[in-house]
Motif scaffolding. Structure first.
Motif, short mmCIF file in Angstrom:
data_model
loop_
_atom_site.label_atom_id
_atom_site.label_comp_id
_atom_site.label_asym_id
_atom_site.label_seq_id
_atom_site.Cartn_x
_atom_site.Cartn_y
_atom_site.Cartn_z
N PHE A 78 2.17 -7.38 6.71
CA PHE A 78 2.75 -6.87 5.46
C PHE A 78 2.02 -5.63 5.06
O PHE A 78 2.79 -4.20 4.81
CB PHE A 78 2.80 -7.75 4.49
CG PHE A 78 4.05 -8.53 4.41
CD1 PHE A 78 5.46 -7.95 4.94
CD2 PHE A 78 4.41 -9.67 3.92
CE1 PHE A 78 6.35 -8.48 4.64
CE2 PHE A 78 5.38 -10.22 3.82
CZ PHE A 78 6.75 -9.84 4.42
N ALA A 87 -2.50 -0.89 0.22
CA ALA A 87 -1.07 -1.11 0.42
C ALA A 87 -0.15 -0.77 -1.02
O ALA A 87 0.83 -0.04 -0.89
CB ALA A 87 -0.90 -2.45 0.79
N LEU A 123 8.34 0.66 6.50
CA LEU A 123 9.29 -0.45 6.95
C LEU A 123 9.92 0.16 7.99
O LEU A 123 10.54 1.13 7.77
CB LEU A 123 10.18 -1.00 5.84
CG LEU A 123 9.43 -2.07 4.92
CD1 LEU A 123 10.16 -2.46 3.58
CD2 LEU A 123 9.15 -3.47 5.71
N ALA A 166 1.68 -8.42 -2.49
CA ALA A 166 0.51 -7.73 -2.12
C ALA A 166 -0.36 -7.65 -3.48
O ALA A 166 -1.57 -8.16 -3.30
CB ALA A 166 0.73 -6.29 -1.74
N ILE A 198 7.67 -7.43 -1.76
CA ILE A 198 6.17 -7.18 -0.97
C ILE A 198 5.28 -6.56 -2.20
O ILE A 198 4.16 -6.94 -1.76
CB ILE A 198 6.66 -6.04 0.13
CG1 ILE A 198 7.55 -6.53 1.01
CG2 ILE A 198 5.42 -5.66 0.71
CD1 ILE A 198 7.76 -5.70 2.14
N VAL A 216 3.46 -1.45 5.19
CA VAL A 216 3.68 -1.12 3.97
C VAL A 216 3.06 0.17 4.05
O VAL A 216 3.60 1.15 3.67
CB VAL A 216 3.28 -1.96 2.73
CG1 VAL A 216 2.88 -1.15 1.63
CG2 VAL A 216 4.25 -3.17 2.52
#
Lengths: 298, 336
Positions: A239, A283, A247, B125, B121, A243
């Motif tokens: 992820f 991120a 994406l 995170a 997301i 990120v």
């Protein structure tokens, strides 16, 4: 100096596996707009199947007095990736397809359910003990870098990563199927109106994404054991990669994987306590500064 | 498009809710210590799911990081008990809610800039930042061992009730059940008022059409942020209530699969309804307890339930019952 080279190699080694994992996740998101929470467990499944296959084959060959050799074992390694691709080809039409018309929350949830199921299926099939394909690592020996020894297998993984990156780029941007894939990703209904079999493209894209995840897991097991819970851990890292990279972007997955691995390698060396936190904060920073990531398009 | 449901009135809530609360209140002597404990867990999770659903069901934001606020509450209580040697649970809860509010205000400020999958997301995170800190800073958080928060040093209601002497554990379980039940009722009432207030209606307008809501004059981002903080507060309260019951808090409550469980509870009950998350949380707790007790492959059981649920009953338990009731009603009218 030698330590620096070894650390750079280590970080590229990590990046290779992470790239495969994240590229699969990104490909699936790019084409189908699905965030697959079970992706990490596909990766773990690939790792387990590969480790088990290599281990079983070596044992079987040894009982017959045959030495499989490095090449023989390396050929068996991608079987895990193929198994995961087959699994993906079953999952997409049965579990995901009925949900495309519903809000995206449901797809996220069903992949979360799949994550839980896969976690236990792995335990049920392979048991709770870690599995490794360390025989490959041992058979390949190590090469000297200055005064240090470095495992030769890690260089193979770096090679696989480079080949996969170039191959994937050629596949998506230079082949007919790549055009179909991109067309479906940009406008699903228009692609269907032009006579493409969107359903088939979806199965293929999902299976390829799963294959990449499985391959990412398969290349890791000679160096690190496959353990329970590795999928859940790997997913958050993937992820972070997509990120940062964006994406749905393959270039992004590559750059993101390199950045994440470099930060982790440096982190283990210099700031072990906050290594993971720094990664997530990067991120977050990228997501706030450029929501679509470094290479993403809105 | 389905028309917006105005929802039943406050009187209706009292008429339906009072008997349920009365039943819950007389239950403990009949069901024994163990079941009372499970019900307490269920009620604590229900508060968390209620808070979570303010974002998912009423604001249209799917958070995959609510473990952060649950964990913030839980760790705050354990920390206050262990390091500051405070015995009054009220003070602990106050501290926990302050902690959860700080974390959710900070995280929310960043998260509400996005919607849909990016929101999910980002929340995930950020929650993992807390998880990794809890894991690595073991001299503060105990690492994977977690922090102990023992029940027998606690006092409830400002020192009125303490747990010393014989039969203390049994007394703790029963009185703690009523304590959580009381806070649960308060939480439900507050949430009911919130979602039926103009503020709640504004959130639903944002959920249904963000652009239009903006044109009407609703400050979309500000409202989302406030909803996020309220949601975090409820979930933090749940985490705080969960700790004395569990006796221990570990990084697992901060790990992202736990956020998934909160989503699971809410969808199980039905996130388009007010009471869905409550029913879902209590059901989920029983489901998990029995799956863990009956099989080492409990994740397989729960995962399969989730998959089947999403495929066949997307409206959840309460939502499906509501649909059934709606189907039956016109028939009766026709017959009559």
């Amino acid at each position: 100096m030698e330590i620096l080279i070894v650390q750079i190699l280590n970080s590229i080694f990590q990046a290779a596996s992470l790239f495969l994992l994240a590229a699969g996740l990104s490909l699936i998101y790019g084409v189908m707009r699905i965030v697959n929470l079970a992706h990490g467990n596909f990766y773990a499944f690939g790792a387990y199947v590969s480790a088990w296959t290599v281990g079983a084959a070596v044992a079987l060959a040894a009982s017959r007095g045959i030495n499989l050799g490095v090449a023989g074992q390396l050929v068996l390694l991608p079987l895990g990736a193929l198994a995961v691709a087959a699994l993906g080809a079953i999952v997409e039409p049965t579990l995901l397809r009925p949900l495309y018309r519903r809000p995206e929350e449901y797809i996220l949830l069903i992949t979360f359910g799949l994550l839980m199921v896969l976690e236990d299926v792995i335990r049920l099939v392979f048991g709770g003990t870690p599995l490794t394909a360390g025989s490959i690592m041992d058979a390949m020996g190590s090469i000297p870098i200055g005064g240090l020894l470095y495992p030769a297998y890690n260089l193979v993984v770096v090679g696989v990563g480079v080949v996969a990156a170039i191959g994937l780029w050629l596949f998506v941007y230079r082949t007919r199927f790549g055009v179909i894939l991109r067309a479906t990703s940009q406008d699903r209904r228009m692609a269907a109106a032009l006579g493409l079999n969107v359903g088939r493209v979806y199965i293929q894209a999902f299976a390829i994404g799963c294959f990449l995840a499985g391959l990412g897991g398969a290349v890791v097991v000679p160096a690190q054991a496959a353990v329970l819970g590795m999928g859940v851990d790997a997913l958050v890292q993937a992820f972070v990669v997509i990120v940062i990279g964006g994406l749905g972007s393959l270039e992004g997955a590559l750059v993101g994987a390199l950045i994440v691995s470099a930060v982790r390698t440096a982190g283990v060396q210099f700031f072990a306590e906050i290594e993971l936190a720094v990664l997530y904060l990067i991120a977050v920073a990228v997501l706030l500064w450029r929501p679509t990531g470094l290479f993403g398009r809105a | 498009m389905p028309t917006a449901r105005t929802g039943p009135s406050f009187l209706w809530l009292l008429a339906g809710g009072v008997p349920v609360v009365v039943v819950l209140a007389v239950l403990p002597p009949f069901i024994g210590v163990y079941q009372t404990q499970q019900l307490t867990y269920g009620l604590a999770f229900a508060i968390a799911a209620l808070g979570f659903n303010l974002l998912l069901g009423y604001t249209g934001l799917l958070s995959f990081g609510h473990s952060a606020y649950f964990g913030a509450g839980a760790y705050a209580v354990a920390f206050i008990i262990q390091r500051l040697h405070v015995h009054s649970l009220e003070l602990c809860i106050l501290g926990a809610m302050l902690g959860a509010m700080l974390v959710s205000a900070l995280f929310g400020y960043a998260c509400v800039r996005h919607t849909r999958i990016f929101f999910g997301i980002l929340t995930l995170a950020l929650s993992q930042v807390l998880y990794s800190l809890a894991l690595k800073f073991f001299w503060v958080t105990g690492g994977t061992d977690g922090l102990r928060a023992s029940w027998n040093g606690l006092t409830l209601l400002g020192g009125l009730i303490d747990f010393k002497g014989s039969g203390a554990y049994r007394r703790f379980v029963v009185s703690y059940y009523y304590y959580v039940l009381g806070l649960f009722v308060v939480a439900v009432l507050i949430m009911w008022v919130i979602v039926h207030s103009p503020f709640g209606k504004a959130l639903q307008a944002i959920r249904d059409n963000e652009t239009r809501a903006g044109f009407v004059g609703i400050r979309v981002r500000r409202y989302r942020w406030i909803a996020f903080i309220i949601s975090g507060l409820f979930t933090g309260l749940a985490g705080a209530l969960w700790v004395p019951l569990n006796g221990l808090t570990t990084p697992e409550v901060l790990y992202w699969p736990f956020s998934g469980e909160i989503v699971f509870m809410t969808v199980l009950g039905g996130f388009r309804t007010f009471f869905g998350p409550i029913i879902g949380a209590v059901t989920f707790n029983y489901l998990k307890v029995y799956a863990v007790a009956s099989s080492q492959y409990w994740q397989l059981v729960l995962g399969t339930v989730l998959v089947v649920l999403v495929m066949l009953l997307p409206a959840g338990i309460v939502g499906t019952l509501g649909q059934l009731a709606n189907k039956l009603r016109p028939k009766q009218l026709q017959q009559g």
